[in-house]
Design a protein around this motif. Structure first.
Motif, PDB file in Angstrom:
ATOM      1  N   ALA A 110       1.252   2.423  -1.424  1.00 15.72           N
ATOM      2  CA  ALA A 110       0.750   2.661  -0.071  1.00 15.72           C
ATOM      3  C   ALA A 110       1.642   3.659   0.658  1.00 15.72           C
ATOM      4  O   ALA A 110       2.861   3.651   0.495  1.00 15.72           O
ATOM      5  CB  ALA A 110       0.721   1.349   0.695  1.00 15.72           C
ATOM      6  N   PHE A 111       1.027   4.513   1.475  1.00 19.44           N
ATOM      7  CA  PHE A 111       1.785   5.514   2.232  1.00 19.44           C
ATOM      8  C   PHE A 111       1.324   5.530   3.673  1.00 19.44           C
ATOM      9  O   PHE A 111       0.134   5.603   3.955  1.00 19.44           O
ATOM     10  CB  PHE A 111       1.581   6.893   1.598  1.00 19.44           C
ATOM     11  N   ALA A 112       2.266   5.452   4.594  1.00 18.74           N
ATOM     12  CA  ALA A 112       1.940   5.573   6.020  1.00 18.74           C
ATOM     13  C   ALA A 112       2.853   6.644   6.603  1.00 18.74           C
ATOM     14  O   ALA A 112       4.081   6.520   6.545  1.00 18.74           O
ATOM     15  CB  ALA A 112       2.145   4.243   6.737  1.00 18.74           C
ATOM     16  N   PHE A 141      -1.021  -1.066  11.209  1.00 22.60           N
ATOM     17  CA  PHE A 141      -1.512  -1.343   9.865  1.00 22.60           C
ATOM     18  C   PHE A 141      -0.638  -2.394   9.197  1.00 22.60           C
ATOM     19  O   PHE A 141       0.562  -2.460   9.449  1.00 22.60           O
ATOM     20  CB  PHE A 141      -1.435  -0.089   8.995  1.00 22.60           C
ATOM     21  N   GLU A 142      -1.258  -3.150   8.296  1.00 21.83           N
ATOM     22  CA  GLU A 142      -0.490  -4.043   7.460  1.00 21.83           C
ATOM     23  C   GLU A 142      -0.523  -3.499   6.039  1.00 21.83           C
ATOM     24  O   GLU A 142      -1.568  -3.061   5.556  1.00 21.83           O
ATOM     25  CB  GLU A 142      -1.102  -5.436   7.493  1.00 21.83           C
ATOM     26  N   ILE A 143       0.618  -3.510   5.408  1.00 16.77           N
ATOM     27  CA  ILE A 143       0.710  -3.037   4.022  1.00 16.77           C
ATOM     28  C   ILE A 143       1.186  -4.202   3.173  1.00 16.77           C
ATOM     29  O   ILE A 143       2.291  -4.711   3.366  1.00 16.77           O
ATOM     30  CB  ILE A 143       1.710  -1.870   3.904  1.00 16.77           C
TER      31      ILE A 143
ATOM     32  N   LYS B 233      -5.226   0.534   0.743  1.00 15.48           N
ATOM     33  CA  LYS B 233      -3.849   0.049   0.658  1.00 15.48           C
ATOM     34  C   LYS B 233      -3.297  -0.291   2.033  1.00 15.48           C
ATOM     35  O   LYS B 233      -2.345  -1.032   2.153  1.00 15.48           O
ATOM     36  CB  LYS B 233      -2.970   1.108   0.001  1.00 15.48           C
ATOM     37  N   LEU B 234      -3.927   0.311   3.054  1.00 15.47           N
ATOM     38  CA  LEU B 234      -3.498   0.037   4.415  1.00 15.47           C
ATOM     39  C   LEU B 234      -4.610  -0.718   5.113  1.00 15.47           C
ATOM     40  O   LEU B 234      -5.761  -0.295   5.082  1.00 15.47           O
ATOM     41  CB  LEU B 234      -3.259   1.351   5.174  1.00 15.47           C
ATOM     42  N   GLU B 235      -4.255  -1.838   5.717  1.00 17.42           N
ATOM     43  CA  GLU B 235      -5.266  -2.591   6.429  1.00 17.42           C
ATOM     44  C   GLU B 235      -5.063  -2.398   7.929  1.00 17.42           C
ATOM     45  O   GLU B 235      -3.995  -2.721   8.467  1.00 17.42           O
ATOM     46  CB  GLU B 235      -5.154  -4.075   6.062  1.00 17.42           C
ATOM     47  N   LYS B 237      -5.059  -3.272  11.507  1.00 19.75           N
ATOM     48  CA  LYS B 237      -5.052  -4.553  12.228  1.00 19.75           C
ATOM     49  C   LYS B 237      -5.452  -4.371  13.675  1.00 19.75           C
ATOM     50  O   LYS B 237      -6.030  -5.263  14.287  1.00 19.75           O
ATOM     51  CB  LYS B 237      -3.639  -5.152  12.182  1.00 19.75           C
TER      52      LYS B 237
END
Ligand SMILES: Cc1cc2nc3c(=O)[nH]c(=O)nc-3n(C[C@H](O)[C@H](O)[C@H](O)COP(=O)(O)OP(=O)(O)OC[C@H]3O[C@@H](n4cnc5c(N)ncnc54)[C@H](O)[C@@H]3O)c2cc1C
Ligand SMILES: Nc1ncnc2c1ncn2[C@@H]1O[C@H](COP(=O)(O)O)[C@@H](O)[C@H]1O
Lengths: 319, 273
Positions: A110-112, A141-143, B233-235, B237
């Motif tokens: 995952a990448f943010a 976001f939740e990862i 992969k990113l949720e 919220k």
């Protein structure tokens, strides 16, 4: 315990840069943080007092392998693979944005990008907050998957003053990448005076200036204050001033004591680069423009009439 | 392969995303917090992401310089608005390929990259992939970078100038205080930045031609992808508009010149200068 790998960058003097120190503060804020800092080449002496567990030196001669970063990506991928951190943190720099993204997609992680907050509460995974829609909104976001790879926006955290005594070890990835694209040269814009990013005073001009000439008045003001000249994208795109002066989401991030915005409407994408300034001062002839919602001091008026007396008074005060 | 494509034709794929118009006034920018989505502002139609139009311009400049290029614009999403999506065709692009599927509502970058990669491979041979610097909705600035990894191609980001030389491209890449000159092989993935210059306005002839062209449409099934495979992969919220409690102090003098003087004195009073 949260294991974190933090990829450090250096300033022009070869020291650990401010964004990295801020990222260390962010990392140390995670639950039972155990932080490893990766740095290219020999660690500077000051690194031995960083408030982290471990420092790992990478072989990459320069972490700036020239804007393409094939070698750096390979080495950091190998390090991530061998140490399996839960979180990998980069600064949102040219380097961090590219290597972070490439690392994530290479390892299907995952990448943010461009986060302003990172946290975990003991549950599974981490939460990040990042500005979206040019800064008009914030998204949380939740990862859940590991590792979570993030880049942090400069100025989101304050560098801490804790110290530590990390162990230092070298990591040999064995990677040696033949780069498919090659850098053949660099052309640098001439800069006189302070660096925009480091300036305590920034005087920025926008489309409201109406042409390139008024930037010389802004330069006089910046010189009187010992600061630097910035610009909105509209002014840069119009060719009134070089793009290296652009402040904003896709330009430079500045956080001076005083940011003076002249003829700038205050679009969210512009504010993204200057909203952490101590005080924003707006000069704009439209009382309804968004800049007045962001500024601490403002004048509703024509810059042509306001600036000369402002400059003259600044000069008197400085004399 | 389209009509008139020869072995010498350089096939360019330009990645273009449909986004809400970023020039929407802040007062009209609203979020439905119960669904974490942006409420489309009344009467402001979506647009092609600005940097992606710049990427189209980059491809057209190669054509203008005499190269034989075929320009395919490719987009992944749902609820496409043809008036917006046909703009690259009106500017001069040859084809429009849409991966249009309701399963592609609100996807994250991992999914976007995967679908784009599948569509590019399915669509046929290519020599160059151009993307925008970043999309003005989620401002991720990494879909093109991720795509280069997934396709295993060289990547050069922030390109402000490009020139074809046989089987390579000569590039200028923007860095904070200037630019680098770079040579990259074909095929490569490039991201294009606004320093390249403004995208051209479509002329009447272009608009007419675009109106006659039909987009070629893929569904996820056409690409052999089931929407169940597309795990983000990113949720997300929470999506919200940050509150601002800043109060501006307006400086008012007898006239504007006086205001300028008072401003300086006020800043000194606050020990800011
Ligand atoms: C993805 C994306 C990224 C972007 N990144 C950036 C970025 O990094 N930096 C950036 O700046 N922008 C960026 N933008 C563009 C941004 O959205 C705005 O379009 C831009 O900032 C507007 O510049 P401006 O304020 O100079 O011009 P305008 O919005 O046109 O404002 C001009 C202002 O000048 C005032 N004015 C006119 N005449 C006078 C006068 N005589 N005296 C005083 N005031 C006067 C007007 O009232 C007006 O408020 C980005 C946009 C997108 C979509
Ligand atoms: N859904 C999409 N369809 C086509 N191209 C896209 C899509 N999403 C992103 N891109 C491309 O990737 C670039 C970067 O997007 P992003 O990483 O989302 O900021 C954009 O400027 C586009 O060129």
């Amino acid at each position: 315990m949260t294991s974190i790998l933090l990829v450090a960058e250096r300033d022009e003097q070869g020291e650990i840069n401010q964004s990295t120190l801020q990222a260390i503060a962010a990392a140390n804020g995670l639950l039972d943080a155990v932080v490893t800092v990766a740095i290219s080449g020999e660690a500077p002496a000051s690194a031995s007092a960083l408030a982290v567990e471990k420092i790992v030196t990478l072989a990459v001669v320069s972490i700036a392998d020239e804007g393409i970063y094939d070698q750096a990506t390979a080495e950091i991928s190998a390090l991530v693979e061998s140490t399996s951190p839960e979180v990998v943190i980069f600064s949102k720099s040219d380097f961090g944005s590219i290597v972070g993204a490439r690392l994530a997609f290479r390892s299907d992680s995952a990448f943010a990008a461009d986060c302003i907050e990172i946290s975990n509460d003991g549950g599974d995974g981490v939460s990040v907050t990042r500005p979206v829609y040019g800064g008009s909104a914030l998204a949380e976001f939740e990862i859940a998957s590991k590792p979570a790879i993030v880049t942090l926006r400069a100025g989101s955290y304050e560098a801490g003053n804790e110290t530590g005594s990390p162990s230092i070890e070298a990591f040999d990835s064995g990677a040696s990448v033949e780069q498919a694209a090659s850098v053949t040269g660099t052309v640098a814009e001439a800069r006189d005076g302070v660096r925009l990013e480091d300036a305590n005073f920034v005087v920025s001009g926008g489309r409201g200036l109406g042409g390139p000439e008024p930037f010389s008045v802004l330069t006089d003001l910046a010189n009187a204050l010992g600061g630097a000249v910035g610009a909105s994208r509209a002014a840069c795109d119009a060719g009134w001033i070089d793009h290296s002066h652009q402040v904003g989401l896709t330009g430079k991030s500045v956080s001076p004591d005083v940011y003076i915005a002249v003829g700038i409407s205050g679009a969210s994408q512009h504010m993204a680069g200057c909203s952490s300034s101590r005080a924003i001062v707006a000069i704009n002839k439209d009382a309804d423009s968004n800049i007045f919602k962001e500024a601490r001091f403002g004048i509703v008026g024509d810059w042509e009439k306001v600036l000369p007396s402002f400059l003259a008074t600044v000069r008197e005060l400085k004399a | 392969m389209g009509i008139g494509i020869t072995e010498l034709t350089v096939r360019i794929v330009v990645l273009a995303k449909q986004v809400p118009d970023p020039e929407t006034p802040p007062s009209q920018f609203k979020i439905d917090e119960s669904t974490n989505t942006v409420i489309p502002p009344n009467g402001v139609p979506p647009v092609v992401n600005g940097f992606d139009l710049t990427a189209v311009e980059a491809a057209l400049l190669l054509r203008d310089s005499g190269a034989d290029v075929e320009i395919t614009v490719m987009s992944v999403g749902s609820d496409f608005v043809m008036d917006a999506m046909k703009k690259p065709l009106a500017m001069g692009a040859d084809r429009l390929v849409l991966v249009d599927d309701s399963g592609l509502d609100n996807i994250d970058s991992a999914v976007t990259v995967r679908v784009l990669a599948a569509a590019i491979e399915k669509d046929g041979p290519y020599d160059l992939i151009l993307g925008g610097r970043q999309a003005s909705d989620w401002d991720q600035a990494h879909v093109t970078l991720g795509l280069s990894e997934v396709l295993g191609l060289p990547l050069v980001s922030l390109v402000q100038k490009l020139e074809l030389n046989g089987d390579s491209v000569s590039l200028q890449r923007v860095i904070p205080d200037g630019y680098q000159t770079i040579t990259a092989p074909l095929p490569s993935v490039l991201t294009i930045t606004n320093e390249l210059g403004e995208p051209r306005y479509p002329n009447l002839r272009g608009i007419m031609q675009a109106s006659r062209k039909k987009p070629e449409i893929f569904s996820l099934a056409d690409l052999g992808i089931s929407s169940d495979d597309l795990v983000p992969k990113l949720e997300l919220k929470k999506l919200y508009i940050p509150e601002s409690n800043k109060q501006v102090e307006l400086i008012e003098g007898e006239d504007e010149a006086d205001s300028g003087k008072k401003l300086a004195l006020r800043l000194r009073e606050e020990k800011l200068i």
